[in-house]
Write a protein that holds these residues in place. Structure first.
Motif, short mmCIF file in Angstrom:
data_model
loop_
_atom_site.label_atom_id
_atom_site.label_comp_id
_atom_site.label_asym_id
_atom_site.label_seq_id
_atom_site.Cartn_x
_atom_site.Cartn_y
_atom_site.Cartn_z
N VAL A 104 -52.60 -19.25 -3.36
CA VAL A 104 -52.19 -20.73 -2.76
C VAL A 104 -53.26 -21.35 -2.12
O VAL A 104 -54.02 -20.76 -1.36
N PRO A 105 -53.83 -22.77 -2.48
CA PRO A 105 -55.06 -23.10 -2.16
C PRO A 105 -54.98 -23.64 -0.60
O PRO A 105 -53.88 -23.91 0.11
N PRO A 106 -56.22 -23.74 0.23
CA PRO A 106 -56.14 -23.93 1.70
C PRO A 106 -55.51 -25.57 1.74
O PRO A 106 -55.61 -26.35 0.72
N ARG A 107 -54.81 -25.56 3.01
CA ARG A 107 -54.31 -27.07 3.37
C ARG A 107 -53.53 -27.22 2.27
O ARG A 107 -53.34 -28.48 1.62
N PRO A 108 -52.40 -26.58 2.17
CA PRO A 108 -51.33 -26.84 0.89
C PRO A 108 -50.81 -28.13 1.14
O PRO A 108 -50.26 -28.41 2.27
N PRO A 109 -50.29 -28.99 0.10
CA PRO A 109 -49.77 -30.38 0.43
C PRO A 109 -48.21 -30.26 0.39
O PRO A 109 -47.67 -29.17 0.08
N GLY A 110 -47.57 -31.12 1.00
CA GLY A 110 -46.38 -31.13 1.45
C GLY A 110 -46.01 -30.57 2.66
O GLY A 110 -46.80 -29.65 3.24
N PRO A 111 -44.57 -30.38 3.11
CA PRO A 111 -44.13 -29.71 4.02
C PRO A 111 -43.99 -28.30 3.87
O PRO A 111 -43.85 -27.57 4.89
N THR A 112 -44.12 -27.70 2.78
CA THR A 112 -43.79 -26.21 2.67
C THR A 112 -44.71 -25.71 1.55
O THR A 112 -45.13 -26.53 0.45
N PHE A 113 -45.00 -24.60 1.19
CA PHE A 113 -45.41 -23.89 0.01
C PHE A 113 -44.71 -22.69 -0.30
O PHE A 113 -44.04 -21.97 0.43
N ALA A 114 -44.61 -22.34 -1.44
CA ALA A 114 -43.94 -21.28 -2.12
C ALA A 114 -44.42 -19.83 -1.99
O ALA A 114 -45.64 -19.90 -2.17
N PHE A 115 -43.75 -18.90 -1.57
CA PHE A 115 -44.14 -17.60 -1.45
C PHE A 115 -43.26 -16.50 -2.11
O PHE A 115 -41.88 -16.82 -1.50
N THR A 116 -43.40 -15.57 -2.81
CA THR A 116 -42.54 -14.72 -3.40
C THR A 116 -42.45 -13.30 -2.68
O THR A 116 -43.71 -12.60 -2.44
N LEU A 117 -41.26 -12.80 -2.25
CA LEU A 117 -41.04 -11.61 -1.67
C LEU A 117 -40.18 -10.70 -2.43
O LEU A 117 -39.25 -11.17 -3.03
N ASP A 118 -40.87 -9.50 -2.35
CA ASP A 118 -39.77 -8.52 -3.06
C ASP A 118 -38.31 -8.71 -2.16
O ASP A 118 -38.22 -8.73 -1.12
N ASN A 119 -37.17 -8.36 -2.80
CA ASN A 119 -36.03 -8.48 -2.25
C ASN A 119 -35.68 -7.72 -1.21
O ASN A 119 -34.93 -7.77 -0.06
N GLU A 120 -36.28 -6.27 -1.24
CA GLU A 120 -35.98 -5.34 -0.17
C GLU A 120 -36.82 -5.89 1.20
O GLU A 120 -36.30 -5.46 2.13
N HIS A 121 -37.95 -6.27 0.93
CA HIS A 121 -38.55 -7.07 2.17
C HIS A 121 -37.71 -8.09 2.83
O HIS A 121 -37.59 -8.20 3.82
N LEU A 122 -37.26 -8.98 1.94
CA LEU A 122 -36.45 -10.20 2.05
C LEU A 122 -35.15 -9.67 3.01
O LEU A 122 -34.89 -10.39 4.20
#
Length: 206
Positions: A104-122
């Motif tokens: 993910v680049p610095p200063r991500p545009p918009g109100p959120t950025f996407a991040f993917t988690l293993d379901n076990e962690h989530l």
């Protein structure tokens, strides 16, 4: 037994930077700094160390203590904050799960950025209700390690930034992994940590 002594710059004599003709880490003829001889530790392992350093700096500035669960319970750190103004106890604790990415680049545009988690962690982070609240802290780092930090006489800069979110109640939507949204307004610094602890100390959520 006599040990070889490192040259100034941290490398043994004879190890030459082919680009400058000088020892790695030593000043180049034009006065610029040559490429340092970095260790062979995997980049992902170095990212883990970097984000722990960030967390330690934030906790120190916020007046918080840190501990690691042993054995590992699936959450990286326990952060505790003591203050007589807390209502539920004189010291409150939040569990922190650290993650880092260079995708993910610095200063991500918009109100959120996407991040993917293993379901076990989530599942661990999303459980509710809980006795001790949990937050996810995601650090965005440059891909190249030589861009991670810069030290000067009056400051130490770590790049790029950590963001935090509370995933309590978040559904699992993927088969093995789930994409969550991290708010860009929630920069994780000492003020943010103090505010989190103030809300938890009054009986609220992070």
């Amino acid at each position: 037994m006599a040990l070889a002594q490192p040259e100034p710059g941290g490398v043994l004599a004879g190890q030459i930077d082919p680009r400058t003709g000088t020892g790695a880490g030593a000043p180049a003829p034009d006065g610029t700094r040559a490429v340092p001889l970095r260790g062979t530790l995997a980049t992902t392992a170095c990212m883990e160390t970097l984000q722990v350093g960030y967390l330690h700096a934030v906790a120190a500035a916020a007046g918080c203590s840190l501990s690691q669960p042993f054995p590992d319970s699936g959450v990286d750190w326990h952060v505790s904050h003591g203050a007589p103004e807390h209502v539920v106890d004189d010291e409150v604790t939040v569990k922190v799960q650290l993650k880092a990415t260079y995708q993910v680049p610095p200063r991500p545009p918009g109100p959120t950025f996407a991040f993917t988690l293993d379901n076990e962690h989530l599942v661990k982070l999303a459980r509710t209700p809980v006795a001790v609240h949990k937050i996810l802290v995601v650090m965005l780092v440059p891909r190249e390690r030589d861009q991670w930090l810069a030290a000067g006489h009056d400051r130490l800069d770590l790049r790029h930034c950590c963001y935090w979110t509370n995933l309590a109640g978040h559904p699992v939507t993927g088969r093995r992994r789930t994409t969550v949204r991290i708010p860009t307004a929630r920069i994780f610094d000492d003020r943010a940590l103090c505010e989190i602890m103030t809300r938890v100390g009054s009986g609220g959520t992070p």
